[in-house]
Scaffold this motif. Structure first.
Motif, PDB file in Angstrom:
ATOM      1  N   THR A 175      -8.253 -15.525  -0.641  1.00 17.64           N
ATOM      2  CA  THR A 175      -8.096 -14.807  -1.903  1.00 17.64           C
ATOM      3  C   THR A 175      -7.407 -13.483  -1.606  1.00 17.64           C
ATOM      4  N   VAL A 176      -6.274 -13.270  -2.267  1.00 21.84           N
ATOM      5  CA  VAL A 176      -5.527 -12.035  -2.102  1.00 21.84           C
ATOM      6  C   VAL A 176      -5.568 -11.256  -3.412  1.00 21.84           C
ATOM      7  N   THR A 177      -5.385  -9.964  -3.320  1.00 24.03           N
ATOM      8  CA  THR A 177      -5.299  -9.118  -4.504  1.00 24.03           C
ATOM      9  C   THR A 177      -3.838  -8.775  -4.732  1.00 24.03           C
ATOM     10  N   MET A 178      -3.353  -9.141  -5.911  1.00 16.86           N
ATOM     11  CA  MET A 178      -1.972  -8.846  -6.290  1.00 16.86           C
ATOM     12  C   MET A 178      -2.006  -7.647  -7.234  1.00 16.86           C
ATOM     13  N   ARG A 179      -1.246  -6.619  -6.902  1.00 19.18           N
ATOM     14  CA  ARG A 179      -1.181  -5.411  -7.724  1.00 19.18           C
ATOM     15  C   ARG A 179       0.184  -5.374  -8.415  1.00 19.18           C
ATOM     16  N   PHE A 180       0.169  -5.301  -9.742  1.00 21.59           N
ATOM     17  CA  PHE A 180       1.377  -5.275 -10.558  1.00 21.59           C
ATOM     18  C   PHE A 180       1.523  -3.882 -11.152  1.00 21.59           C
ATOM     19  N   GLU A 181       2.612  -3.206 -10.823  1.00 22.87           N
ATOM     20  CA  GLU A 181       2.843  -1.856 -11.329  1.00 22.87           C
ATOM     21  C   GLU A 181       4.202  -1.798 -12.014  1.00 22.87           C
ATOM     22  N   VAL A 182       4.219  -1.195 -13.203  1.00 29.49           N
ATOM     23  CA  VAL A 182       5.457  -1.007 -13.951  1.00 29.49           C
ATOM     24  C   VAL A 182       5.663   0.491 -14.130  1.00 29.49           C
ATOM     25  N   THR A 183       6.853   0.959 -13.746  1.00 25.80           N
ATOM     26  CA  THR A 183       7.174   2.369 -13.907  1.00 25.80           C
ATOM     27  C   THR A 183       8.392   2.514 -14.813  1.00 25.80           C
ATOM     28  N   GLY A 184       8.486   3.667 -15.443  1.00 22.25           N
ATOM     29  CA  GLY A 184       9.611   3.973 -16.316  1.00 22.25           C
ATOM     30  C   GLY A 184      10.514   5.013 -15.688  1.00 22.25           C
ATOM     31  N   ASP A 185      11.281   5.688 -16.527  1.00 26.62           N
ATOM     32  CA  ASP A 185      12.209   6.719 -16.061  1.00 26.62           C
ATOM     33  C   ASP A 185      11.498   7.708 -15.141  1.00 26.62           C
ATOM     34  N   GLY A 186      12.145   8.043 -14.026  1.00 28.53           N
ATOM     35  CA  GLY A 186      11.601   9.040 -13.107  1.00 28.53           C
ATOM     36  C   GLY A 186      10.326   8.613 -12.411  1.00 28.53           C
ATOM     37  N   GLY A 187      10.003   7.319 -12.408  1.00 30.72           N
ATOM     38  CA  GLY A 187       8.790   6.835 -11.752  1.00 30.72           C
ATOM     39  C   GLY A 187       7.511   7.044 -12.545  1.00 30.72           C
ATOM     40  N   GLN A 188       7.629   7.379 -13.838  1.00 28.44           N
ATOM     41  CA  GLN A 188       6.433   7.557 -14.669  1.00 28.44           C
ATOM     42  C   GLN A 188       5.648   6.245 -14.736  1.00 28.44           C
ATOM     43  N   LYS A 189       4.331   6.334 -14.708  1.00 24.09           N
ATOM     44  CA  LYS A 189       3.459   5.164 -14.682  1.00 24.09           C
ATOM     45  C   LYS A 189       3.321   4.570 -16.086  1.00 24.09           C
ATOM     46  N   ALA A 190       3.900   3.392 -16.278  1.00 22.06           N
ATOM     47  CA  ALA A 190       3.868   2.730 -17.582  1.00 22.06           C
ATOM     48  C   ALA A 190       2.674   1.800 -17.713  1.00 22.06           C
ATOM     49  N   MET A 191       2.289   1.118 -16.608  1.00 20.28           N
ATOM     50  CA  MET A 191       1.188   0.162 -16.647  1.00 20.28           C
ATOM     51  C   MET A 191       0.903  -0.305 -15.237  1.00 20.28           C
ATOM     52  N   CYS A 192      -0.367  -0.615 -14.970  1.00 17.76           N
ATOM     53  CA  CYS A 192      -0.744  -1.140 -13.663  1.00 17.76           C
ATOM     54  C   CYS A 192      -2.044  -1.909 -13.786  1.00 17.76           C
ATOM     55  N   PHE A 193      -2.134  -3.019 -13.036  1.00 16.25           N
ATOM     56  CA  PHE A 193      -3.379  -3.760 -12.920  1.00 16.25           C
ATOM     57  C   PHE A 193      -3.344  -4.540 -11.618  1.00 16.25           C
ATOM     58  N   ALA A 194      -4.497  -5.030 -11.210  1.00 16.42           N
ATOM     59  CA  ALA A 194      -4.592  -5.882 -10.027  1.00 16.42           C
ATOM     60  C   ALA A 194      -5.382  -7.118 -10.397  1.00 16.42           C
ATOM     61  N   ALA A 195      -5.013  -8.258  -9.796  1.00 15.51           N
ATOM     62  CA  ALA A 195      -5.699  -9.517 -10.059  1.00 15.51           C
ATOM     63  C   ALA A 195      -5.955 -10.231  -8.740  1.00 15.51           C
ATOM     64  N   ASP A 196      -7.096 -10.915  -8.660  1.00 20.19           N
ATOM     65  CA  ASP A 196      -7.427 -11.699  -7.483  1.00 20.19           C
ATOM     66  C   ASP A 196      -6.860 -13.098  -7.652  1.00 20.19           C
ATOM     67  N   VAL A 197      -6.169 -13.568  -6.614  1.00 19.08           N
ATOM     68  CA  VAL A 197      -5.511 -14.871  -6.635  1.00 19.08           C
ATOM     69  C   VAL A 197      -5.959 -15.648  -5.410  1.00 19.08           C
ATOM     70  N   ARG A 198      -6.480 -16.852  -5.653  1.00 21.03           N
ATOM     71  CA  ARG A 198      -6.877 -17.726  -4.544  1.00 21.03           C
ATOM     72  C   ARG A 198      -5.756 -18.717  -4.291  1.00 21.03           C
TER      73      ARG A 198
END
Length: 147
Positions: free
Chosen positions: A122-145
């Motif tokens: 089981t690995v943890t996948m982290r999904f991060e979305v950034t906007g202009d200038g690296g601003q944090k738009a959204m982030c979450f992590a999910a466990d995947v087997r």
């Protein structure tokens, strides 16, 4: 007020989609994460297959760009994960077009190949979305087997 909105967003994500891990207080959380065939983590994903997902979120700022980054970890170890080029540009994978207004609800969808050197972990996948200038738009992590 902000805490109330965050609580409502977290409850909405739980009620309407897959419950996922937060990246921290300074990262906006998605309003819904959907992985076909998965209602509870860890999501089972066959090796040498395609992994599909959709994520609804609302960047808290106006932006002309969206960049998507995915990382994988197994315990304390970072695993090599090559993000497919077609998924890196978030603006090309949303149900709207950039530029986006602050608070504009969008859904990012994609399919990525799963080509792991190991399975039955089981690995943890982290999904991060950034906007202009690296601003944090959204982030979450999910466990995947990986199976």
């Amino acid at each position: 007020m902000v805490k109330s909105l965050l609580l409502v967003a977290a409850l909405l994500a739980t009620a309407l989609g897959l419950e996922v891990h937060r990246c921290g207080d300074d990262y906006p959380h998605p309003t819904q994460v959907t992985v076909p065939g998965c209602n509870v983590m860890p999501c089972e994903v066959p090796n040498l297959s395609d992994f599909s997902f959709s994520v609804a979120f609302a960047p808290p700022f106006a932006t002309n760009t969206l960049a998507v980054d995915v990382t994988a970890t197994l315990g304390d170890f970072n695993l090599p994960y090559e993000m497919p080029d077609q998924l890196r540009d978030g603006c090309a994978n949303i149900d709207a077009s950039c530029p986006l207004a602050a608070g504009q609800q969008v859904t990012l969808s994609g399919t990525a190949p799963v080509e792991a050197p190991i399975t039955r972990v089981t690995v943890t996948m982290r999904f991060e979305v950034t906007g202009d200038g690296g601003q944090k738009a959204m982030c979450f992590a999910a466990d995947v087997r990986l199976i």
